[in-house]
Design an enzyme around this catalytic site. Sequence first.
Site, PDB file in Angstrom:
ATOM      1  N   VAL A   1      -0.075  -6.549   6.505  1.00  0.00           N
ATOM      2  CA  VAL A   1      -1.288  -7.368   6.661  1.00  0.00           C
ATOM      3  C   VAL A   1      -2.349  -6.589   7.450  1.00  0.00           C
ATOM      4  O   VAL A   1      -2.253  -6.415   8.670  1.00  0.00           O
ATOM      5  CB  VAL A   1      -0.942  -8.706   7.331  1.00  0.00           C
ATOM      6  CG1 VAL A   1      -2.201  -9.511   7.585  1.00  0.00           C
ATOM      7  CG2 VAL A   1       0.010  -9.489   6.436  1.00  0.00           C
ATOM      8  N   GLY A   2      -3.345  -6.123   6.717  1.00  0.00           N
ATOM      9  CA  GLY A   2      -4.310  -5.184   7.259  1.00  0.00           C
ATOM     10  C   GLY A   2      -5.092  -5.699   8.450  1.00  0.00           C
ATOM     11  O   GLY A   2      -5.461  -4.926   9.340  1.00  0.00           O
TER      12      GLY A   2
ATOM     13  N   GLY B   1      -9.331  -4.382   3.722  1.00  0.00           N
ATOM     14  CA  GLY B   1      -8.210  -4.339   4.670  1.00  0.00           C
ATOM     15  C   GLY B   1      -8.251  -3.103   5.544  1.00  0.00           C
ATOM     16  O   GLY B   1      -9.295  -2.461   5.722  1.00  0.00           O
TER      17      GLY B   1
ATOM     18  N   THR C   1       0.815  -1.213   0.000  1.00  0.00           N
ATOM     19  CA  THR C   1       0.000   0.000   0.000  1.00  0.00           C
ATOM     20  C   THR C   1       0.850   1.265   0.000  1.00  0.00           C
ATOM     21  O   THR C   1       1.892   1.301   0.641  1.00  0.00           O
ATOM     22  CB  THR C   1      -0.830  -0.017   1.303  1.00  0.00           C
ATOM     23  OG1 THR C   1      -1.644  -1.161   1.271  1.00  0.00           O
ATOM     24  CG2 THR C   1      -1.634   1.244   1.487  1.00  0.00           C
TER      25      THR C   1
ATOM     26  N   ARG D   1     -13.264  -8.952   0.654  1.00  0.00           N
ATOM     27  CA  ARG D   1     -12.366  -8.585   1.768  1.00  0.00           C
ATOM     28  C   ARG D   1     -11.978  -7.101   1.689  1.00  0.00           C
ATOM     29  O   ARG D   1     -11.655  -6.582   0.626  1.00  0.00           O
ATOM     30  CB  ARG D   1     -11.115  -9.465   1.718  1.00  0.00           C
ATOM     31  CG  ARG D   1     -10.113  -9.223   2.845  1.00  0.00           C
ATOM     32  CD  ARG D   1      -8.986  -8.296   2.425  1.00  0.00           C
ATOM     33  NE  ARG D   1      -7.927  -8.195   3.423  1.00  0.00           N
ATOM     34  CZ  ARG D   1      -6.930  -7.325   3.364  1.00  0.00           C
ATOM     35  NH1 ARG D   1      -6.841  -6.491   2.359  1.00  0.00           N
ATOM     36  NH2 ARG D   1      -6.008  -7.298   4.304  1.00  0.00           N
TER      37      ARG D   1
HETATM   38  N1  ASP Z   1      -2.589  -3.055   4.173  1.00  0.00           N
HETATM   39  C1  ASP Z   1      -3.045  -3.547   2.915  1.00  0.00           C
HETATM   40  C2  ASP Z   1      -4.196  -4.470   3.116  1.00  0.00           C
HETATM   41  O1  ASP Z   1      -4.228  -5.190   4.085  1.00  0.00           O
HETATM   42  C3  ASP Z   1      -2.019  -4.247   2.125  1.00  0.00           C
HETATM   43  C4  ASP Z   1      -0.599  -3.762   2.286  1.00  0.00           C
HETATM   44  O2  ASP Z   1      -0.319  -2.675   2.677  1.00  0.00           O
HETATM   45  O3  ASP Z   1       0.321  -4.487   2.029  1.00  0.00           O
HETATM   46  O4  ASP Z   1      -5.050  -4.522   2.268  1.00  0.00           O
END
Ligand code: ASP
Length: 331
Positions: A243-244, A220, A190, A218
Amino acid sequence: MQRRKFLKNSSLTTAGLLSVPVLASCKDENKAPETVPPIQAVKPIAVCTWNFGNATAKAWEVLNSGGSALDAVEQGVMIEEADVTNETVGKGGRPDRDGNVTLDACIMDKDGNCGSVVYLQNIAHPISVARKVMEETPHIILAGKGAEKFAYEQGFQKEDLLTESTRKQYQEWLKTSKYETTINIENHDTIGMLAIDANGDIAGACTTSGMAYKVAGRVGDSPIIGAGLYVDNEVGGATATGVGEEVIRTVGSFLIVELMRQGMSPQEACEVGVKRIMKKNEGRKDFQIGFLAINKNGETGGYCVHPGFTYREYSENGHENRQVSSFYQKS
Ligand code: ASP
């Protein structure tokens, strides 16, 4: 750079310092507000997660020509949304398990106004739709088909967000349909951006295509105000990548801003934010999180679970990709 009037607040002392009252802790609610260390007169600065130097360069261009932090973060992250070689954001982002590219984004301004879109399809610039939600509706979050319909009403064009490359990768992925969140591998990177403008005002933006091959539907942390992004113009801002689900569980960005309000530096606050997540995941090593924060003085900091996360910073001092220290030393 031409020196500007960086702070317009009339309560500035002759030393160029400003005191900001902060909320006392819950226990001391009835006591007089504490005071955080005085704020130095700040200069414009833009930071973003990862090494997205074209995005910070754009944000800097906006800030340097007197633009607002809000315009800077929107236009900055739009660079990555439009870049089809960036397969984690906007057009060219990897799809979900059903082959659909679904985008999440949010934006927040100096007054605490915010807008967000989740599970948005067929629109290349979700951050601009999020800004429209903030400015043109009485709401904060629009989702899915409703968000898409709103975007068309606002004049956004329908686009196919899959590229030849992501279509091919998806066809390959279908052969095993194996879902794993690989550390630092670009299936989830992101862009979260924070900026301070010449008035000393802070804004933030965060945009993503989310985890590649996620379950359809889904959402995040990235479009969730307080999780993937939070700004408080009295204190600073924070944003997250990784990992959101883990960031949502601790409302990570809000936590970091509140820690800064209590006097922590951006660096210290990011470290505590990651450690809070690791406490809930003791011994777990199979995921990455990176936090980035800025305070009202323009000081920045970042911290992550595994080595590899960096952030870009652009100010009158230069344009750098900053290495970030990590909870684990080796993946
Ligand atoms: N945070 C984002 C999500 O969980 C993905 C990421 O930043 O890598 O969708």
